[in-house]
Write a protein that holds these residues in place. Structure first.
Motif, PDB file in Angstrom:
ATOM      1  N   THR A  48      26.509 -35.144  -7.236  1.00  0.00           N
ATOM      2  CA  THR A  48      25.328 -35.221  -8.083  1.00  0.00           C
ATOM      3  C   THR A  48      24.442 -34.021  -7.797  1.00  0.00           C
ATOM      4  O   THR A  48      24.079 -33.777  -6.648  1.00  0.00           O
ATOM      5  CB  THR A  48      24.561 -36.523  -7.796  1.00  0.00           C
ATOM      6  N   ALA A 106      20.867 -32.060  -8.646  1.00  0.00           N
ATOM      7  CA  ALA A 106      19.531 -32.243  -9.216  1.00  0.00           C
ATOM      8  C   ALA A 106      18.645 -31.068  -8.796  1.00  0.00           C
ATOM      9  O   ALA A 106      18.671 -30.654  -7.636  1.00  0.00           O
ATOM     10  CB  ALA A 106      18.926 -33.550  -8.738  1.00  0.00           C
ATOM     11  N   ARG A 160      21.333 -39.519 -10.179  1.00  0.00           N
ATOM     12  CA  ARG A 160      20.517 -38.323 -10.384  1.00  0.00           C
ATOM     13  C   ARG A 160      19.055 -38.677 -10.634  1.00  0.00           C
ATOM     14  O   ARG A 160      18.150 -37.986 -10.200  1.00  0.00           O
ATOM     15  CB  ARG A 160      21.085 -37.519 -11.555  1.00  0.00           C
ATOM     16  N   LYS A 161      18.819 -39.780 -11.326  1.00  0.00           N
ATOM     17  CA  LYS A 161      17.437 -40.184 -11.614  1.00  0.00           C
ATOM     18  C   LYS A 161      16.685 -40.536 -10.339  1.00  0.00           C
ATOM     19  O   LYS A 161      15.487 -40.284 -10.235  1.00  0.00           O
ATOM     20  CB  LYS A 161      17.431 -41.363 -12.581  1.00  0.00           C
ATOM     21  N   GLU A 206      15.661 -37.176  -8.927  1.00  0.00           N
ATOM     22  CA  GLU A 206      14.576 -36.602  -9.716  1.00  0.00           C
ATOM     23  C   GLU A 206      13.257 -37.333  -9.476  1.00  0.00           C
ATOM     24  O   GLU A 206      12.190 -36.733  -9.536  1.00  0.00           O
ATOM     25  CB  GLU A 206      14.940 -36.616 -11.193  1.00  0.00           C
ATOM     26  N   ALA A 217      11.796 -35.864  -6.319  1.00  0.00           N
ATOM     27  CA  ALA A 217      11.627 -34.406  -6.312  1.00  0.00           C
ATOM     28  C   ALA A 217      10.197 -33.950  -6.006  1.00  0.00           C
ATOM     29  O   ALA A 217      10.017 -33.032  -5.197  1.00  0.00           O
ATOM     30  CB  ALA A 217      12.112 -33.813  -7.632  1.00  0.00           C
TER      31      ALA A 217
END
Length: 158
Positions: A61, A63, A95-96, A99, A102
């Motif tokens: 994954t 990101a 991935r969410k 994010e 982040a």
């Protein structure tokens, strides 16, 4: 010019002729022995080179972190550092989720970059230092999830 080999003649001509004949005989003997060993042992080992297949890892994954800019002082003047980073995790990581974390990772990274001297950011050692700082920030903010790789898209010190 033609090469003449005579069996008669002076002593140096005879030794040259004898040396050439011995060399030709030795090469012939090696050829016969090489062919005999292939016939005896076979060519199975000689024709198949041993090459290990490289293990291919699936891309995990990926990101991005938001683009970051830091202003660092080296004692005499201010230095600007621009940084764009991609993070690679295990393929099972959503991935969410990355994010969502982040902004927290970027905050932790900016807090740790304040202590860095801009002169430490030159060359390969600088790239390694930035990757280590990013890894530490990511592993601290996403505690159970471990980062696989840090990819620097842009790393510029002005």
């Amino acid at each position: 010019m033609a090469l003449r080999i005579t069996l008669g003649g002076t002593g140096s001509d005879r030794s040259l002729t004898r040396g050439a004949l011995l060399l030709i005989g030795a090469l012939g003997l090696l050829t016969v022995l090489g062919g005999g060993s292939v016939a005896l042992f076979g060519t199975a080992h000689a024709s198949k080179p041993v090459v290990e297949e490289p293990k291919i890892q699936a891309m995990g994954t990926v990101a991005p972190l938001p683009p970051m800019e830091f202003t660092l002082a080296d004692g005499h003047r201010m230095r600007q550092v621009e940084l764009r980073v991609l993070l690679e995790f295990d393929p099972k990581v959503d991935r969410k989720l990355v994010e969502m974390h982040a902004p927290r990772i970027a905050n932790a990274l900016s807090a740790s970059m304040i202590d860095v001297n801009p002169m430490e950011l030159t060359g390969p050692a600088g790239t390694r230092l930035v990757k280590e700082q990013v890894s530490i920030a990511v592993n601290r903010e996403m505690k159970p999830i471990r980062i696989r790789q840090v990819l620097l898209q842009r790393f510029l010190v002005r």
